[in-house]
Design a protein around this motif. Structure first.
Motif, short mmCIF file in Angstrom:
data_model
loop_
_atom_site.label_atom_id
_atom_site.label_comp_id
_atom_site.label_asym_id
_atom_site.label_seq_id
_atom_site.Cartn_x
_atom_site.Cartn_y
_atom_site.Cartn_z
N LEU A 100 0.79 -1.22 0.00
CA LEU A 100 0.00 0.00 0.00
C LEU A 100 0.83 1.28 0.00
CD1 LEU A 100 -2.93 -0.97 2.40
CD2 LEU A 100 -2.96 -0.79 -0.09
N LEU A 101 2.16 1.15 0.02
CA LEU A 101 3.00 2.35 0.09
C LEU A 101 2.86 3.25 -1.14
CD1 LEU A 101 4.89 3.39 2.32
CD2 LEU A 101 6.78 2.80 0.83
N PRO A 102 2.63 2.73 -2.35
CA PRO A 102 2.44 3.64 -3.49
C PRO A 102 1.34 4.68 -3.25
CG PRO A 102 2.79 1.43 -4.30
CD PRO A 102 2.69 1.32 -2.81
N PHE A 103 0.32 4.34 -2.45
CA PHE A 103 -0.71 5.33 -2.16
C PHE A 103 -0.14 6.49 -1.34
CE2 PHE A 103 -3.28 1.70 -3.30
CZ PHE A 103 -4.36 2.26 -3.96
N ARG A 104 0.77 6.17 -0.41
CA ARG A 104 1.40 7.22 0.38
C ARG A 104 2.29 8.09 -0.49
NH1 ARG A 104 4.01 4.73 5.71
NH2 ARG A 104 4.42 6.95 6.01
N VAL A 105 3.01 7.46 -1.42
CA VAL A 105 3.86 8.22 -2.33
C VAL A 105 3.00 9.14 -3.21
CG1 VAL A 105 5.48 8.06 -4.26
CG2 VAL A 105 5.66 6.47 -2.34
N PHE A 106 1.88 8.60 -3.70
CA PHE A 106 0.97 9.41 -4.52
C PHE A 106 0.45 10.61 -3.73
CE2 PHE A 106 -3.36 10.38 -5.94
CZ PHE A 106 -3.15 10.64 -7.28
N SER A 107 0.05 10.38 -2.48
CA SER A 107 -0.44 11.47 -1.64
C SER A 107 0.64 12.51 -1.40
CB SER A 107 -0.95 10.93 -0.30
OG SER A 107 -2.05 10.07 -0.49
N HIS A 108 1.88 12.05 -1.18
CA HIS A 108 3.00 12.96 -0.98
C HIS A 108 3.22 13.84 -2.21
CE1 HIS A 108 7.07 14.44 -0.19
NE2 HIS A 108 7.42 13.95 -1.37
N LEU A 109 3.17 13.24 -3.39
CA LEU A 109 3.37 14.00 -4.62
C LEU A 109 2.25 15.01 -4.82
CD1 LEU A 109 4.56 11.17 -7.05
CD2 LEU A 109 5.96 12.89 -5.88
N ARG A 110 1.03 14.63 -4.50
CA ARG A 110 -0.09 15.55 -4.64
C ARG A 110 0.04 16.74 -3.69
NH1 ARG A 110 -3.99 16.37 -8.04
NH2 ARG A 110 -5.70 16.25 -6.55
N ARG A 111 0.43 16.46 -2.44
CA ARG A 111 0.58 17.55 -1.47
C ARG A 111 1.73 18.46 -1.84
NH1 ARG A 111 -0.09 13.32 2.24
NH2 ARG A 111 2.16 13.36 2.64
N ALA A 112 2.83 17.87 -2.30
CA ALA A 112 4.04 18.66 -2.57
C ALA A 112 3.93 19.49 -3.84
CB ALA A 112 5.24 17.72 -2.65
N HIS A 113 3.20 19.00 -4.83
CA HIS A 113 3.24 19.65 -6.14
C HIS A 113 1.88 20.10 -6.66
CE1 HIS A 113 7.46 18.54 -6.45
NE2 HIS A 113 7.13 17.30 -6.11
N GLY A 114 0.80 19.56 -6.14
CA GLY A 114 -0.52 19.99 -6.55
C GLY A 114 -0.72 19.92 -8.05
N ALA A 115 -1.34 20.99 -8.59
CA ALA A 115 -1.65 21.02 -10.02
C ALA A 115 -0.41 21.15 -10.88
CB ALA A 115 -2.61 22.16 -10.31
N GLU A 116 0.72 21.47 -10.27
CA GLU A 116 1.97 21.60 -11.03
C GLU A 116 2.40 20.26 -11.63
OE1 GLU A 116 6.52 23.33 -10.27
OE2 GLU A 116 5.37 22.46 -8.61
N LEU A 117 1.94 19.16 -11.03
CA LEU A 117 2.32 17.83 -11.50
C LEU A 117 1.10 17.10 -12.07
CD1 LEU A 117 4.26 15.43 -11.79
CD2 LEU A 117 3.79 14.86 -9.39
N PRO A 118 0.94 17.12 -13.39
CA PRO A 118 -0.12 16.30 -13.99
C PRO A 118 0.31 14.83 -14.02
CG PRO A 118 1.14 17.38 -15.71
CD PRO A 118 1.71 17.86 -14.40
N PHE A 119 -0.61 13.94 -13.75
CA PHE A 119 -0.28 12.52 -13.72
C PHE A 119 -0.64 11.85 -15.04
CE2 PHE A 119 -0.30 13.41 -9.22
CZ PHE A 119 0.73 12.61 -8.74
N LEU A 120 0.13 10.82 -15.38
CA LEU A 120 -0.15 10.00 -16.54
C LEU A 120 -1.05 8.83 -16.14
CD1 LEU A 120 3.44 9.81 -18.10
CD2 LEU A 120 1.54 11.27 -18.83
#
Length: 340
Positions: A100-120
């Motif tokens: 389940l750690l990828p979910f934590r990584v995903f949440s971290h990326l969303r908090r750190a970068h917001g709309a600046e990081l579009p996901f594929l």
């Protein structure tokens, strides 16, 4: 502008990619990482090179895998954050960390970068696979939700297939079928996943309905139907699927057949030991046929000799057919002597 420096940079990127792919160790990859961020590489080459580095890091045999903080450091080497590299980071977390750690990584990326990081779309496929690995229905639902809310990526076929797989692994056939029904374009993976889901749940009527509509049936779907019939005490139906496969010139591969033999033994024993049901002659015929097709002719013969009911032509035919296929002439001779 002189094209020579640009050509040199492209060549450095190509050589760097080759060096990363063949790197033998974590220290060596760290060295390549340091070079990559210092060399004058084209802006489009660095994310690709670092994603290859993360892929190679994930492939290194433990111990140790590269720690997650280092992988995050690799991701941070590119500014602004790169969506391709973000997908590679999530894949690294999926391959090397708890499910389940990828979910934590995903949440971290969303908090750190917001709309600046579009996901594929690949990112959400990885989250669904993480839910599959953990057999967590809440995680499957979360992967589904973010794929819709963040970018509408639930309409990408490989993401849809990953979500179906996650729901099937977690036992929610209804949710898997809902994703399946809403797909604009289904492929063989989509159809097969739903067939497998229904056979695993004791719902063979629905499995037959989907299997009958499936435009292209792969061996996984055929194997699921045979296994499903065997699990649901429908040996005649299982034999009919075997016969249909033979008519089509298809052969169940050794891995699938070995798994089916194991399941067949288990459910055959469960009939007597758990449910107190004495196997019928058709049950025996199905088991003899399964063992014979797997090359376990001696075991099939022992089963026939131990039968509590008189074997009929289907039992003897299955055993003789196995003898002929696998060159067991001595067993066939023994059968004739016993019959006489």
């Amino acid at each position: 502008m002189d094209p020579a420096p640009a050509q040199d940079a492209v060549e450095m990127g190509r050589q760097g990619s080759s060096a990363v792919s063949s790197s033998p160790s974590l220290p060596h990859l760290r060295h390549l990482h340091a070079l990559a961020v210092r060399l004058p590489l084209p802006a489009t080459s660095l994310p690709f090179l670092l994603s290859r580095l993360l892929r190679r890091l994930a492939a290194l045999p433990p111990p140790p895998h590269a720690p997650l903080p280092y992988a995050l450091n690799v991701f941070s080497a590119v500014s602004p954050p790169d969506p391709f590299l973000a997908a590679a980071l999530l894949r690294f977390a999926f391959l090397t960390q708890p499910p389940l750690l990828p979910f934590r990584v995903f949440s971290h990326l969303r908090r750190a970068h917001g709309a600046e990081l579009p996901f594929l779309p690949f990112a959400f496929s990885t989250l669904a696979k993480s839910a599959t690995a953990s057999r967590s229905l809440p995680a499957a639902a979360a992967a589904h939700a973010v794929s819709v809310l963040v970018g509408g990526f639930d309409r990408h076929r490989f993401v849809e297939n990953s979500l179906i797989g996650a729901y099937v692994a977690c036992g929610d056939v209804g949710a898997a079928r809902k994703v399946f029904d809403e797909m604009v374009e289904k492929d063989v993976i989509s159809w097969t996943s739903i067939v497998v889901a229904y056979t695993r749940s004791g719902d063979m009527r629905s499995a037959e309905e989907v299997f009958g509509r499936c435009p292209v049936k792969d061996m996984v779907a055929w194997t699921a139907m045979v296994t499903g019939y065997a699990q649901n005490a429908m040996p005649v139906k299982a034999l009919e699927v075997f016969d249909r496969l033979a008519e089509l010139g298809m052969v169940i591969d050794e891995v699938s057949l070995t798994g089916m033999v194991g399941e067949g033994r288990y459910y055959f024993a469960q009939m007597k030991d758990k449910y107190g049901i004495m196997p019928s002659v058709d049950h025996y015929a199905c088991m003899v046929d399964l063992l014979g097709r797997a090359g376990l002719v001696d075991e099939a013969l022992d089963l026939v000799r131990s039968m509590s009911v008189t074997p009929h032509g289907g039992v003897w035919g299955a055993l003789l057919g196995a003898c002929r296929i696998h060159g067991k002439s001595e067993i066939a001779k023994t059968m004739k002597e016993s019959d006489s």
